[in-house]
Design a protein around this motif. Structure first.
Motif, PDB file in Angstrom:
ATOM      1  N   ASP A 157     -21.309  13.176  25.505  1.00  0.00           N
ATOM      2  CA  ASP A 157     -22.298  13.712  26.433  1.00  0.00           C
ATOM      3  C   ASP A 157     -23.027  14.904  25.807  1.00  0.00           C
ATOM      4  N   ALA A 158     -22.300  15.713  25.053  1.00  0.00           N
ATOM      5  CA  ALA A 158     -22.900  16.901  24.435  1.00  0.00           C
ATOM      6  C   ALA A 158     -23.933  16.541  23.381  1.00  0.00           C
ATOM      7  N   PHE A 159     -23.750  15.415  22.731  1.00  0.00           N
ATOM      8  CA  PHE A 159     -24.655  15.042  21.650  1.00  0.00           C
ATOM      9  C   PHE A 159     -25.478  13.803  21.965  1.00  0.00           C
ATOM     10  N   GLY A 160     -25.458  13.377  23.227  1.00  0.00           N
ATOM     11  CA  GLY A 160     -26.293  12.261  23.666  1.00  0.00           C
ATOM     12  C   GLY A 160     -27.656  12.782  24.087  1.00  0.00           C
ATOM     13  N   PRO A 161     -28.390  11.989  24.830  1.00  0.00           N
ATOM     14  CA  PRO A 161     -29.694  12.425  25.331  1.00  0.00           C
ATOM     15  C   PRO A 161     -29.573  13.705  26.163  1.00  0.00           C
ATOM     16  N   ALA A 162     -30.638  14.479  26.229  1.00  0.00           N
ATOM     17  CA  ALA A 162     -30.630  15.751  26.966  1.00  0.00           C
ATOM     18  C   ALA A 162     -30.178  15.566  28.411  1.00  0.00           C
ATOM     19  N   SER A 163     -30.497  14.416  29.018  1.00  0.00           N
ATOM     20  CA  SER A 163     -30.104  14.183  30.408  1.00  0.00           C
ATOM     21  C   SER A 163     -28.584  14.122  30.565  1.00  0.00           C
ATOM     22  N   MET A 164     -27.869  13.686  29.519  1.00  0.00           N
ATOM     23  CA  MET A 164     -26.396  13.685  29.582  1.00  0.00           C
ATOM     24  C   MET A 164     -25.875  15.112  29.600  1.00  0.00           C
ATOM     25  N   ARG A 165     -26.411  15.935  28.713  1.00  0.00           N
ATOM     26  CA  ARG A 165     -25.963  17.339  28.640  1.00  0.00           C
ATOM     27  C   ARG A 165     -26.255  18.069  29.944  1.00  0.00           C
ATOM     28  N   SER A 166     -27.454  17.907  30.470  1.00  0.00           N
ATOM     29  CA  SER A 166     -27.849  18.682  31.647  1.00  0.00           C
ATOM     30  C   SER A 166     -27.119  18.242  32.921  1.00  0.00           C
ATOM     31  N   ASN A 167     -26.594  17.036  32.946  1.00  0.00           N
ATOM     32  CA  ASN A 167     -25.902  16.545  34.141  1.00  0.00           C
ATOM     33  C   ASN A 167     -24.387  16.492  33.998  1.00  0.00           C
ATOM     34  N   TYR A 168     -23.845  16.997  32.885  1.00  0.00           N
ATOM     35  CA  TYR A 168     -22.399  16.891  32.654  1.00  0.00           C
ATOM     36  C   TYR A 168     -21.600  17.561  33.767  1.00  0.00           C
ATOM     37  N   GLU A 169     -21.969  18.782  34.123  1.00  0.00           N
ATOM     38  CA  GLU A 169     -21.204  19.504  35.148  1.00  0.00           C
ATOM     39  C   GLU A 169     -21.212  18.747  36.477  1.00  0.00           C
ATOM     40  N   SER A 170     -22.370  18.253  36.885  1.00  0.00           N
ATOM     41  CA  SER A 170     -22.459  17.488  38.135  1.00  0.00           C
ATOM     42  C   SER A 170     -21.641  16.203  38.050  1.00  0.00           C
ATOM     43  N   ASN A 171     -21.762  15.496  36.925  1.00  0.00           N
ATOM     44  CA  ASN A 171     -21.008  14.246  36.761  1.00  0.00           C
ATOM     45  C   ASN A 171     -19.504  14.488  36.813  1.00  0.00           C
ATOM     46  N   LEU A 172     -19.037  15.583  36.209  1.00  0.00           N
ATOM     47  CA  LEU A 172     -17.609  15.895  36.224  1.00  0.00           C
ATOM     48  C   LEU A 172     -17.156  16.256  37.640  1.00  0.00           C
ATOM     49  N   ARG A 173     -17.968  17.014  38.350  1.00  0.00           N
ATOM     50  CA  ARG A 173     -17.634  17.371  39.734  1.00  0.00           C
ATOM     51  C   ARG A 173     -17.537  16.108  40.592  1.00  0.00           C
ATOM     52  N   TYR A 174     -18.492  15.194  40.440  1.00  0.00           N
ATOM     53  CA  TYR A 174     -18.443  13.929  41.195  1.00  0.00           C
ATOM     54  C   TYR A 174     -17.198  13.117  40.833  1.00  0.00           C
ATOM     55  N   LEU A 175     -16.855  13.077  39.563  1.00  0.00           N
ATOM     56  CA  LEU A 175     -15.664  12.335  39.130  1.00  0.00           C
ATOM     57  C   LEU A 175     -14.410  12.901  39.799  1.00  0.00           C
ATOM     58  N   ILE A 176     -14.262  14.215  39.789  1.00  0.00           N
ATOM     59  CA  ILE A 176     -13.089  14.860  40.389  1.00  0.00           C
ATOM     60  C   ILE A 176     -13.045  14.588  41.895  1.00  0.00           C
ATOM     61  N   GLU A 177     -14.180  14.743  42.565  1.00  0.00           N
ATOM     62  CA  GLU A 177     -14.227  14.494  44.006  1.00  0.00           C
ATOM     63  C   GLU A 177     -13.888  13.037  44.330  1.00  0.00           C
ATOM     64  N   ASP A 178     -14.389  12.103  43.520  1.00  0.00           N
ATOM     65  CA  ASP A 178     -14.090  10.694  43.765  1.00  0.00           C
ATOM     66  C   ASP A 178     -12.626  10.377  43.497  1.00  0.00           C
ATOM     67  N   LEU A 179     -12.029  11.000  42.492  1.00  0.00           N
ATOM     68  CA  LEU A 179     -10.599  10.807  42.246  1.00  0.00           C
ATOM     69  C   LEU A 179      -9.789  11.308  43.435  1.00  0.00           C
ATOM     70  N   GLN A 180     -10.129  12.504  43.907  1.00  0.00           N
ATOM     71  CA  GLN A 180      -9.415  13.062  45.051  1.00  0.00           C
ATOM     72  C   GLN A 180      -9.579  12.193  46.287  1.00  0.00           C
ATOM     73  N   SER A 181     -10.767  11.701  46.502  1.00  0.00           N
ATOM     74  CA  SER A 181     -11.047  10.850  47.650  1.00  0.00           C
ATOM     75  C   SER A 181     -10.285   9.518  47.568  1.00  0.00           C
ATOM     76  N   ASN A 182     -10.275   8.923  46.379  1.00  0.00           N
ATOM     77  CA  ASN A 182      -9.604   7.636  46.195  1.00  0.00           C
ATOM     78  C   ASN A 182      -8.095   7.727  46.321  1.00  0.00           C
ATOM     79  N   PHE A 183      -7.539   8.862  45.940  1.00  0.00           N
ATOM     80  CA  PHE A 183      -6.089   8.963  45.870  1.00  0.00           C
ATOM     81  C   PHE A 183      -5.497   9.986  46.825  1.00  0.00           C
ATOM     82  N   GLY A 184      -6.289  10.413  47.805  1.00  0.00           N
ATOM     83  CA  GLY A 184      -5.771  11.226  48.895  1.00  0.00           C
ATOM     84  C   GLY A 184      -5.345  12.621  48.542  1.00  0.00           C
ATOM     85  N   LYS A 185      -5.854  13.182  47.477  1.00  0.00           N
ATOM     86  CA  LYS A 185      -5.495  14.551  47.111  1.00  0.00           C
ATOM     87  C   LYS A 185      -6.734  15.414  47.238  1.00  0.00           C
ATOM     88  N   ASN A 186      -6.591  16.536  47.912  1.00  0.00           N
ATOM     89  CA  ASN A 186      -7.715  17.464  48.054  1.00  0.00           C
ATOM     90  C   ASN A 186      -7.322  18.854  47.645  1.00  0.00           C
TER      91      ASN A 186
END
Length: 110
Positions: A81-110
């Motif tokens: 992501d760091a060395f891909g297109p600029a859109s990957m770099r600029s959205n990394y933080e949001s994508n990681l936050r969404y991943l964590i939230e979806d993991l918590q949602s899928n597996f019942g941990k908050n």
């Protein structure tokens, strides 16, 4: 549960459902290398299937186990992501936050 693939990126391969919904119009490919739509979320879907299999068959992964509890997840990713297109770099933080939230949602941990 080991689920790793070298050379993967969060923006495409690990894209979670919330990231796909929030950032649907972003094309992370290079202009001369479009990314096939089926590649988006490929490793996310693989991880979910693997997790579900461990839940249903814990003794297959841990001899004698009848259940398991996940205490945490180690996330070691980001190079592509760091060395891909600029859109990957600029959205990394949001994508990681969404991943964590979806993991918590899928597996019942908050």
């Amino acid at each position: 549960i080991k689920c790793a693939r070298g050379g993967s990126d969060l923006a495409v391969a690990w894209q979670s459902p919330s990231a796909a919904a929030a950032l649907p119009s972003i094309d992370y490919g290079f202009p001369d290398e479009p990314i096939p739509i089926e590649s988006y979320g490929e490793l996310w879907r693989y991880f979910i299937r693997m997790w579900q299999d461990v839940e249903q068959n814990p003794s297959h992964y841990i001899p004698g186990a009848t259940s398991f509890e996940v205490a945490g997840i180690i996330w070691w990713q980001g190079w592509n992501d760091a060395f891909g297109p600029a859109s990957m770099r600029s959205n990394y933080e949001s994508n990681l936050r969404y991943l964590i939230e979806d993991l918590q949602s899928n597996f019942g941990k908050n």
